[in-house]
Design a protein around this motif. Structure first.
Motif, PDB file in Angstrom:
ATOM      1  N   HIS A 145       0.835  -1.212   0.000  1.00 46.54           N
ATOM      2  CA  HIS A 145       0.000   0.000   0.000  1.00 46.54           C
ATOM      3  C   HIS A 145       0.867   1.258   0.000  1.00 46.54           C
ATOM      4  CE1 HIS A 145      -3.204   2.807   1.084  1.00 46.54           C
ATOM      5  NE2 HIS A 145      -2.398   3.254   2.036  1.00 46.54           N
ATOM      6  N   THR A 146       1.904   1.259   0.836  1.00 45.88           N
ATOM      7  CA  THR A 146       2.776   2.427   0.946  1.00 45.88           C
ATOM      8  C   THR A 146       3.543   2.661  -0.344  1.00 45.88           C
ATOM      9  OG1 THR A 146       3.013   1.971   3.308  1.00 45.88           O
ATOM     10  CG2 THR A 146       4.583   3.516   2.339  1.00 45.88           C
ATOM     11  N   LEU A 147       3.944   1.577  -1.006  1.00 50.16           N
ATOM     12  CA  LEU A 147       4.677   1.708  -2.275  1.00 50.16           C
ATOM     13  C   LEU A 147       3.840   2.453  -3.305  1.00 50.16           C
ATOM     14  CD1 LEU A 147       7.119   1.040  -4.035  1.00 50.16           C
ATOM     15  CD2 LEU A 147       6.020  -1.148  -4.576  1.00 50.16           C
ATOM     16  N   ARG A 149       9.166   4.066  -3.513  1.00 50.51           N
ATOM     17  CA  ARG A 149      10.121   3.086  -2.988  1.00 50.51           C
ATOM     18  C   ARG A 149      10.929   3.576  -1.792  1.00 50.51           C
ATOM     19  NH1 ARG A 149      15.508   2.995  -4.126  1.00 50.51           N
ATOM     20  NH2 ARG A 149      16.613   1.086  -3.570  1.00 50.51           N
ATOM     21  N   ASP A 150      11.553   4.739  -1.906  1.00 51.68           N
ATOM     22  CA  ASP A 150      12.456   5.203  -0.846  1.00 51.68           C
ATOM     23  C   ASP A 150      11.735   5.328   0.489  1.00 51.68           C
ATOM     24  OD1 ASP A 150      14.557   5.238  -2.572  1.00 51.68           O
ATOM     25  OD2 ASP A 150      14.622   7.415  -2.826  1.00 51.68           O
ATOM     26  N   ARG A 193      13.074  -5.749   1.374  1.00 52.23           N
ATOM     27  CA  ARG A 193      13.017  -4.357   0.938  1.00 52.23           C
ATOM     28  C   ARG A 193      12.816  -4.310  -0.572  1.00 52.23           C
ATOM     29  NH1 ARG A 193      13.015  -4.913   5.765  1.00 52.23           N
ATOM     30  NH2 ARG A 193      14.003  -3.521   7.277  1.00 52.23           N
ATOM     31  N   ILE A 194      12.331  -3.195  -1.044  1.00 46.34           N
ATOM     32  CA  ILE A 194      12.031  -3.057  -2.469  1.00 46.34           C
ATOM     33  C   ILE A 194      13.304  -2.663  -3.212  1.00 46.34           C
ATOM     34  CG2 ILE A 194      10.627  -1.852  -4.174  1.00 46.34           C
ATOM     35  CD1 ILE A 194       8.673  -1.307  -1.765  1.00 46.34           C
ATOM     36  N   PRO A 195      13.769  -3.487  -4.137  1.00 45.12           N
ATOM     37  CA  PRO A 195      15.017  -3.163  -4.842  1.00 45.12           C
ATOM     38  C   PRO A 195      14.816  -2.021  -5.824  1.00 45.12           C
ATOM     39  CG  PRO A 195      14.024  -5.125  -5.786  1.00 45.12           C
ATOM     40  CD  PRO A 195      13.190  -4.763  -4.590  1.00 45.12           C
ATOM     41  N   ARG A 196      15.894  -1.348  -6.113  1.00 47.41           N
ATOM     42  CA  ARG A 196      15.857  -0.264  -7.088  1.00 47.41           C
ATOM     43  C   ARG A 196      15.708  -0.837  -8.492  1.00 47.41           C
ATOM     44  NH1 ARG A 196      19.350   2.176 -10.422  1.00 47.41           N
ATOM     45  NH2 ARG A 196      18.985   4.358 -10.890  1.00 47.41           N
TER      46      ARG A 196
END
Length: 345
Positions: free
Chosen positions: A113-115, A120-121, A153-156
Motif C-alpha cells: 500500500h505504501t509503495l 520506494r524510498d 526491501r524493495i530493490p531499485r
C-alpha cells in the motif's frame, strides 16, 4: 436516569436511545452503564487523543511512546529524529493495533500500500523504522517478535538512471551563472564545493565561514565537519553582502526552507533544460555525489573523502572509489589494447 459520562453523547430516535463517542463520532453498541461500555469509551479516548490519555498498552501506539521516551531515541541526531517522526506520523492510523496482530502478512500488505502511495524510498525507510522499533520492543519485553524481520526491501529498478547523478563542471558553471539571486547561487555553490547536505547549507550562518573554512554541525549525524573553502566558492561568498546571520536568504530576508529553496532550484533547472544548456537529472543532492566523485578521481583515500563529506562509515564512500577505479582501469586496459592492435598476437 442516565449518569453523564464525559466524552459520550446520546440521541433518541423512535423512542430508542443511542450512544456515541463524542470525539470520534463512533457509535457505542455496548450496553450503557456496563463495564464493557466503559472499556469501549476508554479505548476510543486512547485512539483519538493519545497525547491526553496515552496509548493502549500492548498496541503499536504504546510501543512508539516507549521508544520515543527512551535513550535510544534521544541519542539520535535531530535530523534522524525528524525522519523517524515523519514515519510514525504516517503510521498514526495503526496506533491502536495490538502488537500481536501485526504479522508479516499485514506488514507485507502495508508495504504494498505504501509503495503505491509514497514510492520506494519512503517505503523502505518505513520498513526500517518499523523493524528497529520492534527490535527495541523485544529488548525491553514489550513484544515477542519482529514481524518485519523477513520482509524484503524493495530493490531499485536497475533500468532507471541513478537518482542523484554527478553534475559536470560545465553544468555547475551554467547553473551558478544563471542563478536569479546571489543567495541562490551561494546555496548551490556551497553544495557544489563543500558536499554539505542541502539542509545544512540552508542553516549556515556567516559566523560559520571564518579563516577560509566552513564549519558545520551535520543535522543527520550531529558530527562537526570543517571544509576548506576553495577558490570558486570563495569568489561567490566574498562577493556577497554579509547580513547579520544566515548566508542563504530568500527575497524577504528570511532563511530559505528546504521546500522553498527546492522550488527556486526547480524553476531554474526547468528553464535551463528548455534552453538546452544543461542535461536532465540534476538534483541538489547530486552535488554531494559530485564532490565525492571528484575527490575519488583526484586519488583521495576513503578517509580523506569522509573527512569532507562527513560520512560515518566507509560503505557509502567505497562505491565512489570503486566506480572511479573501474573507469580508470578500463581506460588503462583500452589504451593497452589500442597500443597493441598492430602487433601480432
Amino acid at each position: 436516569m442516565d449518569i453523564k459520562i464525559h466524552g459520550v453523547k446520546s440521541y433518541r430516535s423512535n423512542g430508542k436511545k443511542y450512544y456515541y463517542h463524542r470525539k470520534s463520532g463512533t457509535r457505542i453498541k455496548e450496553k450503557y452503564g456496563t463495564l464493557r461500555f466503559a472499556l469501549k469509551v476508554e479505548e476510543l479516548n486512547h485512539i483519538c487523543e493519545p497525547e491526553k490519555f496515552g496509548s493502549i498498552p500492548g498496541t503499536w501506539g504504546a510501543l512508539i511512546e516507549k521508544y520515543r521516551s527512551s535513550e535510544d531515541f534521544h541519542r539520535l541526531a535531530p535530523r534522524t529524529k525528524s525522519d523517524y517522526q515523519n514515519i510514525f506520523s504516517y503510521l498514526s492510523n495503526m496506533r491502536a493495533a495490538p502488537l500481536d496482530r501485526i504479522t508479516p502478512v499485514s506488514v507485507e500488505e502495508l508495504k504494498n500500500h505504501t509503495l503505491k502511495e509514497r514510492k520506494r524510498d519512503f517505503t523502505n525507510k518505513m520498513l526500517g523504522v518499523l523493524s528497529l522499533t520492534f527490535n527495541f520492543g523485544i529488548r525491553n519485553g514489550l513484544c515477542k517478535q519482529n514481524p518485519v524481520e523477513k520482509i524484503r526491501r524493495i530493490p531499485r529498478d536497475k533500468r532507471k538512471a541513478p537518482a542523484n547523478r554527478p553534475w559536470t563542471n560545465e553544468e555547475i558553471t551554467v547553473v551558478l551563472k544563471n542563478a536569479p539571486t546571489a543567495e541562490i547561487a551561494a546555496g548551490i555553490g556551497l553544495s557544489a564545493y563543500t558536499a554539505l547536505r542541502s539542509g545544512d547549507v540552508l542553516s549556515l550562518k556567516w559566523s560559520d565561514y571564518q579563516n577560509g573554512l566552513i564549519q558545520c554541525q551535520q543535522s543527520k549525524t550531529g558530527d562537526f565537519v570543517w571544509v576548506p573553502v576553495i577558490t570558486e566558492l570563495r569568489a561567490i561568498l566574498d562577493s556577497m553582502d554579509r547580513g547579520p546571520a544566515f548566508i542563504v536568504l530568500n527575497t524577504h530576508g528570511k532563511p530559505y526552507t528546504s521546500s522553498g529553496f527546492q522550488t527556486q532550484f526547480q524553476k531554474l533547472k526547468r528553464s535551463l533544460i528548455n534552453q538546452g544548456k544543461i542535461g536532465k537529472g540534476l538534483t541538489i543532492h547530486g552535488l554531494r555525489v559530485t564532490v565525492a566523485t571528484r575527490l575519488a578521481e583526484a586519488g583521495c583515500t576513503i578517509n580523506e573523502i569522509r573527512a569532507v563529506t562527513g560520512h560515518t562509515t566507509n560503505d557509502s564512500v567505497e562505491r565512489y572509489v570503486r566506480t572511479v577505479d573501474q573507469k580508470r582501469q578500463a581506460q588503462t586496459a583500452m589504451q593497452k589494447l589500442e597500443q597493441s592492435k598492430y602487433k601480432s598476437v
